[in-house]
Design a protein around this motif. Structure first.
Motif, PDB file in Angstrom:
ATOM      1  N   LEU A 362       0.837  -1.206   0.000  1.00 24.68           N
ATOM      2  CA  LEU A 362       0.000   0.000   0.000  1.00 24.68           C
ATOM      3  C   LEU A 362       0.873   1.258   0.000  1.00 24.68           C
ATOM      4  N   HIS A 363       1.965   1.252   0.754  1.00 24.89           N
ATOM      5  CA  HIS A 363       2.918   2.362   0.678  1.00 24.89           C
ATOM      6  C   HIS A 363       3.369   2.570  -0.781  1.00 24.89           C
ATOM      7  N   CYS A 364       3.694   1.449  -1.441  1.00 32.40           N
ATOM      8  CA  CYS A 364       4.241   1.526  -2.800  1.00 32.40           C
ATOM      9  C   CYS A 364       3.210   2.054  -3.792  1.00 32.40           C
ATOM     10  N   ALA A 365       1.984   1.557  -3.685  1.00 26.71           N
ATOM     11  CA  ALA A 365       0.926   2.019  -4.591  1.00 26.71           C
ATOM     12  C   ALA A 365       0.617   3.492  -4.344  1.00 26.71           C
ATOM     13  N   ALA A 366       0.581   3.905  -3.075  1.00 24.79           N
ATOM     14  CA  ALA A 366       0.284   5.304  -2.746  1.00 24.79           C
ATOM     15  C   ALA A 366       1.377   6.230  -3.256  1.00 24.79           C
ATOM     16  N   ASN A 385      -2.867   2.670   8.012  1.00 25.74           N
ATOM     17  CA  ASN A 385      -1.964   3.479   8.840  1.00 25.74           C
ATOM     18  C   ASN A 385      -0.634   2.775   9.119  1.00 25.74           C
ATOM     19  N   ALA A 386      -0.243   1.858   8.251  1.00 25.50           N
ATOM     20  CA  ALA A 386       1.032   1.157   8.418  1.00 25.50           C
ATOM     21  C   ALA A 386       2.186   2.153   8.400  1.00 25.50           C
ATOM     22  N   ARG A 387       3.229   1.847   9.156  1.00 30.47           N
ATOM     23  CA  ARG A 387       4.389   2.742   9.261  1.00 30.47           C
ATOM     24  C   ARG A 387       5.632   2.076   8.683  1.00 30.47           C
ATOM     25  N   ASP A 388       6.415   2.857   7.945  1.00 28.25           N
ATOM     26  CA  ASP A 388       7.690   2.338   7.466  1.00 28.25           C
ATOM     27  C   ASP A 388       8.797   2.701   8.450  1.00 28.25           C
ATOM     28  N   ARG A 389      10.035   2.493   8.068  1.00 26.72           N
ATOM     29  CA  ARG A 389      11.147   2.697   8.997  1.00 26.72           C
ATOM     30  C   ARG A 389      11.307   4.163   9.380  1.00 26.72           C
ATOM     31  N   TRP A 390      10.711   5.083   8.607  1.00 26.67           N
ATOM     32  CA  TRP A 390      10.775   6.516   8.933  1.00 26.67           C
ATOM     33  C   TRP A 390       9.434   7.017   9.484  1.00 26.67           C
ATOM     34  N   GLN A 391       8.568   6.072   9.831  1.00 32.99           N
ATOM     35  CA  GLN A 391       7.251   6.363  10.402  1.00 32.99           C
ATOM     36  C   GLN A 391       6.298   7.019   9.402  1.00 32.99           C
ATOM     37  N   ASN A 392       6.566   6.877   8.129  1.00 34.21           N
ATOM     38  CA  ASN A 392       5.634   7.365   7.111  1.00 34.21           C
ATOM     39  C   ASN A 392       4.467   6.402   6.960  1.00 34.21           C
ATOM     40  N   THR A 393       3.283   6.944   6.776  1.00 37.01           N
ATOM     41  CA  THR A 393       2.110   6.147   6.438  1.00 37.01           C
ATOM     42  C   THR A 393       1.896   6.219   4.929  1.00 37.01           C
ATOM     43  N   PRO A 394       1.028   5.380   4.369  1.00 34.45           N
ATOM     44  CA  PRO A 394       0.701   5.515   2.951  1.00 34.45           C
ATOM     45  C   PRO A 394       0.188   6.915   2.606  1.00 34.45           C
ATOM     46  N   LEU A 395      -0.511   7.564   3.543  1.00 37.29           N
ATOM     47  CA  LEU A 395      -1.003   8.912   3.286  1.00 37.29           C
ATOM     48  C   LEU A 395       0.156   9.898   3.142  1.00 37.29           C
ATOM     49  N   TRP A 400       3.163  13.416  -0.340  1.00 38.75           N
ATOM     50  CA  TRP A 400       4.500  13.844  -0.768  1.00 38.75           C
ATOM     51  C   TRP A 400       4.597  13.901  -2.292  1.00 38.75           C
ATOM     52  N   ASN A 401       3.937  12.957  -2.949  1.00 38.91           N
ATOM     53  CA  ASN A 401       4.010  12.892  -4.406  1.00 38.91           C
ATOM     54  C   ASN A 401       2.835  13.554  -5.104  1.00 38.91           C
ATOM     55  N   GLY A 402       1.927  14.155  -4.316  1.00 37.76           N
ATOM     56  CA  GLY A 402       0.851  14.941  -4.918  1.00 37.76           C
ATOM     57  C   GLY A 402      -0.236  14.144  -5.585  1.00 37.76           C
ATOM     58  N   HIS A 403      -0.513  12.930  -5.098  1.00 36.75           N
ATOM     59  CA  HIS A 403      -1.547  12.091  -5.699  1.00 36.75           C
ATOM     60  C   HIS A 403      -2.871  12.308  -4.951  1.00 36.75           C
ATOM     61  N   ALA A 404      -3.574  13.357  -5.334  1.00 36.19           N
ATOM     62  CA  ALA A 404      -4.795  13.745  -4.628  1.00 36.19           C
ATOM     63  C   ALA A 404      -5.866  12.648  -4.624  1.00 36.19           C
ATOM     64  N   PRO A 405      -6.118  11.931  -5.735  1.00 35.32           N
ATOM     65  CA  PRO A 405      -7.147  10.877  -5.678  1.00 35.32           C
ATOM     66  C   PRO A 405      -6.823   9.803  -4.641  1.00 35.32           C
ATOM     67  N   VAL A 406      -5.538   9.444  -4.526  1.00 36.83           N
ATOM     68  CA  VAL A 406      -5.157   8.445  -3.524  1.00 36.83           C
ATOM     69  C   VAL A 406      -5.306   9.024  -2.116  1.00 36.83           C
ATOM     70  N   VAL A 407      -4.999  10.319  -1.967  1.00 38.75           N
ATOM     71  CA  VAL A 407      -5.206  10.981  -0.678  1.00 38.75           C
ATOM     72  C   VAL A 407      -6.669  10.864  -0.270  1.00 38.75           C
ATOM     73  N   TRP A 408      -7.583  11.136  -1.219  1.00 43.79           N
ATOM     74  CA  TRP A 408      -9.014  11.033  -0.931  1.00 43.79           C
ATOM     75  C   TRP A 408      -9.386   9.603  -0.523  1.00 43.79           C
ATOM     76  N   ALA A 442      -7.217  18.339  -0.561  1.00 43.01           N
ATOM     77  CA  ALA A 442      -7.878  17.095  -0.185  1.00 43.01           C
ATOM     78  C   ALA A 442      -7.673  16.797   1.298  1.00 43.01           C
ATOM     79  N   LEU A 443      -6.474  17.030   1.801  1.00 39.68           N
ATOM     80  CA  LEU A 443      -6.190  16.776   3.211  1.00 39.68           C
ATOM     81  C   LEU A 443      -6.992  17.717   4.111  1.00 39.68           C
ATOM     82  N   LEU A 444      -7.036  19.000   3.730  1.00 35.78           N
ATOM     83  CA  LEU A 444      -7.781  19.966   4.531  1.00 35.78           C
ATOM     84  C   LEU A 444      -9.272  19.621   4.557  1.00 35.78           C
ATOM     85  N   GLU A 445      -9.818  19.248   3.408  1.00 34.43           N
ATOM     86  CA  GLU A 445     -11.240  18.898   3.357  1.00 34.43           C
ATOM     87  C   GLU A 445     -11.530  17.615   4.120  1.00 34.43           C
ATOM     88  N   ALA A 446     -10.480  16.766   4.262  1.00 37.68           N
ATOM     89  CA  ALA A 446     -10.658  15.521   5.018  1.00 37.68           C
ATOM     90  C   ALA A 446     -10.451  15.725   6.511  1.00 37.68           C
TER      91      ALA A 446
END
Length: 479
Positions: A362-366, A385-395, A400-408, A442-446
């Motif tokens: 899911l991290h990779c697809a996001a 809400n999975a976390r990687d070694r730097w505590q990043n979630t898929p969100l 970070w990469n600006g994929h608004a549909p995935v953010v939604w 998208a994040l603000l509206e969510a």
């Protein structure tokens, strides 16, 4: 006579006696050789004097060879039976050998006359097949030894198929052990692809043997060596990721995955091979800007035919180890192939499997904006809400990469809008820093908090101002 004289006399006599013994042996050997040569000459002479009925024409494609019936029958029980049958049928002048190529038949015929095994490594696999077809067990054993000696990533699949089809047990054991040790690289070859297409049932048997064979830890896994994680940016985002946790509710009703051509595609060009060589160089923050895509295998030189039924490929995938299926799943998520992801989940790949950076599929697809893949993974229970070694979630990755549909999608699947990475940055911080207004909106509206501060005391607006992202400044600065 003094002892010294006696010793001298003994030394002089010794070589003379040895020479006599050697001479006797040499004479005996020469006699045997001459007798054998005379017998051979007499036998060959008899064959030549036997007339036209003593010979038969062998046809293999465009190749025409003439051989003595007596030699063929004496050396090969299969040829003997064929000659008896054609004699009964009234056509004794020729044999049509449709399953043997001309150059191979020429070498077989040379062996029948000389009993000398051809030293032609490149032809050894085909000679092995011909030796089995014509019942030449000694030739078959020698060819089997030659094929084993030249096993490689490119030839292993074909060697395994030949070994199974022609009951070459020594070769079968060697090929299975080799493929087991280098599985991912072998599966990425043109040889494996052609074997799956041309002889899927035999490949299924080969896969079962691979699955049943214990892993030889002493054998280096040439195709699966791993490099360490590449250097990551300070915020810890990257291309890949994983961490097991609780599954989120599906965003849509789950359906039973159906096998499709993705199974065959996975076996032809398993993208896990490319992913196993280690992550590509990452940007300073740990996020990836690029959508990494695995290279496809070179197309087979011969025209491809329609793959056999999907259950063959599905069976092959099921026989892979869990680790191998998990690698393929992560690679398929990076590639954005919904069908491959679905197929791998069907055969038991772990939706929470992680790569070396603790990132899951899911991290990779996001990170790459593959919306439908992300949706499919969530439906199958991926931890939003999975976390990687730097505590990043898929969100974090999607923002970070600006994929608004995935953010939604992630936000609608109960993702934590204000999750913090190892430096206290939220997904909104990431979108602001990188200049992605759609993702930030998208994040603000969510419901993301625009006032939250990271470990350096900076808000998302501060980061947008620092990088002079005017549109983000307007969005984040408005009440």
């Amino acid at each position: 006579m003094s002892p010294r004289d006696a010793e001298s006399q003994h030394e002089e006599a010794g070589p003379s006696r040895k020479t006599e013994e050697e001479t006797k042996k040499e004479s005996l050997t020469v006699g045997l050789v001459q007798e054998a040569e005379e017998d051979t000459a007499v036998n060959l002479g008899a064959l030549l004097d036997a007339g036209d009925g003593a010979v038969v024409t062998l046809l293999a494609g465009d190749t025409r060879l003439v051989a003595h019936r007596a030699v063929l029958a004496a050396r090969s029980p299969v040829f003997a039976d064929m000659l008896r049958r054609v004699t009964v049928e009234g056509s004794s002048s020729q044999l049509v050998l449709s399953d043997t190529e001309g150059p191979v038949l020429r070498q077989v015929l040379a062996y029948l006359y000389t009993l000398q095994v051809p030293q032609l490594p490149s032809m050894a696999p085909k000679l092995l097949v011909a030796a089995d077809v014509y019942g030449l067990s000694v030739l078959k054993a020698h060819c089997e030894q030659q094929v084993v000696a030249q096993l490689s990533v490119e030839t292993a699949a074909a060697a395994g198929v030949i070994a199974i089809r022609h009951s070459a047990n020594r070769l079968k054991q060697a090929a299975v052990a080799f493929i087991k040790a280098h599985l991912l690289r072998v599966m990425a070859t043109q040889g494996w692809a052609e074997a799956v297409v041309n002889d899927p049932q035999t490949v299924v048997k080969l896969a079962h043997l691979i699955a049943e064979t214990p892993t030889d830890t002493s054998t280096p896994s040439a195709g699966e060596s791993r490099t360490g994680p590449s250097s990551q940016p300070h915020s810890g985002h990257s291309d890949d990721g994983r961490r097991p946790a609780t599954a989120v509710p599906s965003t849509s009703p789950q359906t039973t995955p159906q096998p499709d051509d993705a199974a065959v595609s996975l076996l032809r060009t398993p993208s896990a091979v490319e992913s196993s060589t280690g992550p590509s160089s990452q940007p300073h923050s740990g996020h990836s800007d690029d959508c990494w895509r695995p290279a496809t295998a070179a197309p087979p030189t011969s025209p491809q035919t329609t793959p056999q039924p999907d259950d063959v490929a599905i069976s092959l995938l099921r026989d892979l180890s869990g680790e191998e299926k998990d690698k393929m799943l992560i690679a398929a998520a990076k590639e954005g192939s919904v069908s491959k992801v679905r197929t791998l989940l069907t055969v038991g790949a772990d939706v929470e499997a992680m790569d070396e950076n603790q990132q899951n599929s899911l991290h990779c697809a996001a990170a790459r904006g593959h919306l439908e893949v992300a949706r499919r993974l969530l439906e199958d229970g991926a931890d939003v809400n999975a976390r990687d070694r730097w505590q990043n979630t898929p969100l974090h990755q999607a923002a970070w990469n600006g994929h608004a549909p995935v953010v939604w999608l992630l936000a609608a699947s109960s993702a934590d809008r204000n999750a913090r990475d190892h430096r206290g940055n939220t997904p909104l911080h990431d979108a602001a820093w990188r200049g992605h207004p759609d993702a930030a909106t998208a994040l603000l509206e969510a419901g993301a908090d625009r006032e939250v501060r990271n470990d350096n005391g900076k808000t998302p607006l501060d980061l947008a101002k620092r990088n002079n992202h005017q549109q983000l400044i307007d969005i984040l600065g408005s009440s």
